[in-house]
Design an enzyme around this catalytic site. Structure first.
Site, PDB file in Angstrom:
ATOM      1  N   LYS A 140     -10.920   2.735 -15.661  1.00  0.00           N
ATOM      2  CA  LYS A 140     -11.477   1.413 -15.339  1.00  0.00           C
ATOM      3  C   LYS A 140     -11.886   0.649 -16.601  1.00  0.00           C
ATOM      4  CE  LYS A 140     -10.942   1.582 -10.836  1.00  0.00           C
ATOM      5  NZ  LYS A 140      -9.996   0.691 -10.151  1.00  0.00           N
ATOM      6  N   ASP A 182       0.859  -1.188   0.000  1.00  0.00           N
ATOM      7  CA  ASP A 182       0.000   0.000   0.000  1.00  0.00           C
ATOM      8  C   ASP A 182       0.892   1.235   0.000  1.00  0.00           C
ATOM      9  OD1 ASP A 182      -3.280   0.255   0.885  1.00  0.00           O
ATOM     10  OD2 ASP A 182      -2.081   2.102   0.881  1.00  0.00           O
ATOM     11  N   THR A 225     -16.635   1.017   1.639  1.00  0.00           N
ATOM     12  CA  THR A 225     -15.224   1.166   2.029  1.00  0.00           C
ATOM     13  C   THR A 225     -14.949   2.657   2.240  1.00  0.00           C
ATOM     14  OG1 THR A 225     -14.388   1.589  -0.190  1.00  0.00           O
ATOM     15  CG2 THR A 225     -14.613  -0.734   0.447  1.00  0.00           C
ATOM     16  N   TYR A 263     -11.986   8.418 -14.096  1.00  0.00           N
ATOM     17  CA  TYR A 263     -12.164   7.124 -13.421  1.00  0.00           C
ATOM     18  C   TYR A 263     -12.756   6.116 -14.397  1.00  0.00           C
ATOM     19  CZ  TYR A 263     -13.443   3.867  -9.642  1.00  0.00           C
ATOM     20  OH  TYR A 263     -13.573   2.757  -8.822  1.00  0.00           O
ATOM     21  N   ILE A 299     -19.401  -0.464  -2.924  1.00  0.00           N
ATOM     22  CA  ILE A 299     -18.915  -1.319  -1.835  1.00  0.00           C
ATOM     23  C   ILE A 299     -18.561  -0.408  -0.658  1.00  0.00           C
ATOM     24  CG2 ILE A 299     -17.229  -3.087  -1.179  1.00  0.00           C
ATOM     25  CD1 ILE A 299     -19.071  -3.822  -3.624  1.00  0.00           C
TER      26      ILE A 299
HETATM   27  N1  LIG Z   1     -15.632   0.909  -2.977  1.00  0.00           N
HETATM   28  C1  LIG Z   1     -16.305   0.865  -4.102  1.00  0.00           C
HETATM   29  O1  LIG Z   1     -17.507   1.142  -4.155  1.00  0.00           O
HETATM   30  C2  LIG Z   1     -15.612   0.428  -5.371  1.00  0.00           C
HETATM   31  C3  LIG Z   1     -16.426   0.196  -6.492  1.00  0.00           C
HETATM   32  C4  LIG Z   1     -15.813  -0.195  -7.668  1.00  0.00           C
HETATM   33  C5  LIG Z   1     -14.450  -0.357  -7.736  1.00  0.00           C
HETATM   34  N2  LIG Z   1     -13.685  -0.112  -6.643  1.00  0.00           N
HETATM   35  C6  LIG Z   1     -12.237  -0.290  -6.785  1.00  0.00           C
HETATM   36  O2  LIG Z   1     -11.772  -1.188  -5.806  1.00  0.00           O
HETATM   37  C7  LIG Z   1     -10.424  -0.884  -5.479  1.00  0.00           C
HETATM   38  C8  LIG Z   1     -10.263  -0.809  -3.964  1.00  0.00           C
HETATM   39  O3  LIG Z   1     -11.048   0.278  -3.504  1.00  0.00           O
HETATM   40  P1  LIG Z   1     -11.598   0.400  -2.008  1.00  0.00           P
HETATM   41  O4  LIG Z   1     -13.019   0.751  -2.124  1.00  0.00           O
HETATM   42  O5  LIG Z   1     -11.163  -0.744  -1.198  1.00  0.00           O
HETATM   43  O6  LIG Z   1     -10.845   1.753  -1.609  1.00  0.00           O
HETATM   44  P2  LIG Z   1     -10.005   2.183  -0.319  1.00  0.00           P
HETATM   45  O7  LIG Z   1      -9.775   3.639  -0.511  1.00  0.00           O
HETATM   46  O8  LIG Z   1     -10.658   1.684   0.928  1.00  0.00           O
HETATM   47  O9  LIG Z   1      -8.634   1.395  -0.511  1.00  0.00           O
HETATM   48  C9  LIG Z   1      -7.747   1.725  -1.528  1.00  0.00           C
HETATM   49  C10 LIG Z   1      -6.346   1.494  -1.023  1.00  0.00           C
HETATM   50  O10 LIG Z   1      -5.440   1.754  -2.111  1.00  0.00           O
HETATM   51  C11 LIG Z   1      -4.350   2.500  -1.595  1.00  0.00           C
HETATM   52  N3  LIG Z   1      -3.748   3.286  -2.670  1.00  0.00           N
HETATM   53  C12 LIG Z   1      -4.243   4.399  -3.250  1.00  0.00           C
HETATM   54  N4  LIG Z   1      -3.382   4.855  -4.172  1.00  0.00           N
HETATM   55  C13 LIG Z   1      -2.325   4.010  -4.176  1.00  0.00           C
HETATM   56  C14 LIG Z   1      -1.115   3.967  -4.892  1.00  0.00           C
HETATM   57  N5  LIG Z   1      -0.800   4.902  -5.793  1.00  0.00           N
HETATM   58  N6  LIG Z   1      -0.255   2.950  -4.659  1.00  0.00           N
HETATM   59  C15 LIG Z   1      -0.556   2.000  -3.734  1.00  0.00           C
HETATM   60  N7  LIG Z   1      -1.666   2.009  -3.003  1.00  0.00           N
HETATM   61  C16 LIG Z   1      -2.556   3.006  -3.219  1.00  0.00           C
HETATM   62  C17 LIG Z   1      -4.937   3.384  -0.505  1.00  0.00           C
HETATM   63  O11 LIG Z   1      -3.937   3.836   0.391  1.00  0.00           O
HETATM   64  C18 LIG Z   1      -5.948   2.439   0.121  1.00  0.00           C
HETATM   65  O12 LIG Z   1      -5.364   1.703   1.177  1.00  0.00           O
HETATM   66  C19 LIG Z   1     -10.094   0.412  -6.208  1.00  0.00           C
HETATM   67  O13 LIG Z   1      -9.357   0.129  -7.383  1.00  0.00           O
HETATM   68  C20 LIG Z   1     -11.450   0.972  -6.561  1.00  0.00           C
HETATM   69  O14 LIG Z   1     -11.405   1.797  -7.708  1.00  0.00           O
HETATM   70  C21 LIG Z   1     -14.241   0.273  -5.454  1.00  0.00           C
END
Ligand SMILES: NC(=O)c1ccc[n+]([C@@H]2O[C@H](COP(=O)([O-])OP(=O)(O)OC[C@H]3O[C@@H](n4cnc5c(N)ncnc54)[C@H](O)[C@@H]3O)[C@@H](O)[C@H]2O)c1
Length: 255
Positions: free
Chosen positions: A161, A37, A192, A157, A190
């Site tokens: 994606k 991370d 988060t 975004y 999701i």
């Molecule tokens: N939460 C949602 O609703 C959702 C929906 C669709 C897709 N996603 C995708 O799921 C993935 C995880 O998202 P999440 O909801 O768990 O988000 P989150 O913000 O809880 O976790 C993301 C993590 O990625 C880390 N991060 C960010 N930039 C980084 C970098 N440059 N290098 C290394 N680490 C980095 C952050 O520090 C964080 O710990 C993402 O790719 C997001 O786009 C999330």
């Protein structure tokens, strides 16, 4: 039998949300987990939780938007655990602003493309190079529903994606006979920190929160564990004929 006994499992974004749930799940299933991370403190917390449950883990601070850091993280993985079997690339960013395309600041376009698309490509590049050396592996990418349909007011975004879905298909074909499978997951909402405290700040806006919930046919948001479960399945033998797929995890929203 635990599905990932003695397997080396590398997870980006493992300090929070979906990545953290994935890292902990790999550990529960016997995996040796590489917790990556950009937020080193959070990576260390996840790794220490794995150690506390009797598992094996190392934490690596890596910005996936930096090629050298990504390459070094894979080198470090192999130095420590000897090989790489599974990689789930969750690190990603959204926003931080909500604006139509003609107003969207260039700086955030470059930021999102650099992390979500170029960063994911670098992760795949070095992970695949190692998997070719150790006889195969499984890669899962985190795309989004915004990788399948448009997302108003977040054009970078959506573009990044959609790019991840393209990488999924292309890499799956390129390595289909090398025992390397590549798939992605496309979630809607999701629960988060990204969605609760990031661009959409749902935690502070009950109306927007309700709207997000209503958009799901199941009338609830998904939980990080529900995405982690798909990621582990895609990295396991149970999905052995699946490659190049982008799996919707959307509570029926896109149906
Ligand atoms: N939460 C949602 O609703 C959702 C929906 C669709 C897709 N996603 C995708 O799921 C993935 C995880 O998202 P999440 O909801 O768990 O988000 P989150 O913000 O809880 O976790 C993301 C993590 O990625 C880390 N991060 C960010 N930039 C980084 C970098 N440059 N290098 C290394 N680490 C980095 C952050 O520090 C964080 O710990 C993402 O790719 C997001 O786009 C999330």
């Amino acid at each position: 039998m635990r599905r990932f006994e003695n397997k080396v499992c590398y997870v980006t974004g493992a300090g929070s949300g979906i990545g953290k749930a994935t890292a902990l799940s790999f550990a529960r299933e016997g995996g040796k987990v590489v917790v990556c991370d950009i937020n080193e403190a959070n990576a260390k917390i996840t790794a220490s939780e794995i150690l506390a449950m009797g598992g094996e883990a190392i934490a690596i601070a890596v910005n996936i938007g930096n090629r050298d850091e990504v390459e070094n993280s894979v080198i470090e993985t192999v130095k420590h655990f000897g090989r790489l079997d599974a990689a789930v690339n969750c690190a990603g960013i959204a926003g931080p602003v909500s604006m139509k395309l003609h107003e969207y600041p260039d700086e955030f376009w470059h930021q999102q493309l650099n992390v979500n698309l170029t960063g994911t490509w670098w992760c795949m590049k070095f992970q695949i190079a190692q998997m070719l050396k150790n006889g195969g592996g499984n890669i899962v990418l985190l795309s989004s529903a915004a990788g399948l349909i448009g997302q108003p007011e977040n054009s970078p975004y959506a573009a990044s994606k959609h790019g991840v879905v393209g990488l999924t298909k292309t890499a799956a074909i390129e390595y289909a006979t090398d025992n390397i499978r590549v798939n992605s997951i496309c979630p809607t909402a999701i629960e988060t920190p990204m969605i609760m405290y990031g661009r959409r700040k749902l935690a502070e806006n009950p109306e927007a929160l309700q709207q997000a919930i209503n958009h799901q046919r199941m009338k609830r948001m998904g939980q990080p564990q529900e995405i982690a479960d798909i990621a582990l399945w895609l990295c396991s033998e149970q999905s052995s004929f699946i490659t190049g797929s982008s799996i919707k995890a959307d509570g029926g929203a896109l149906a």
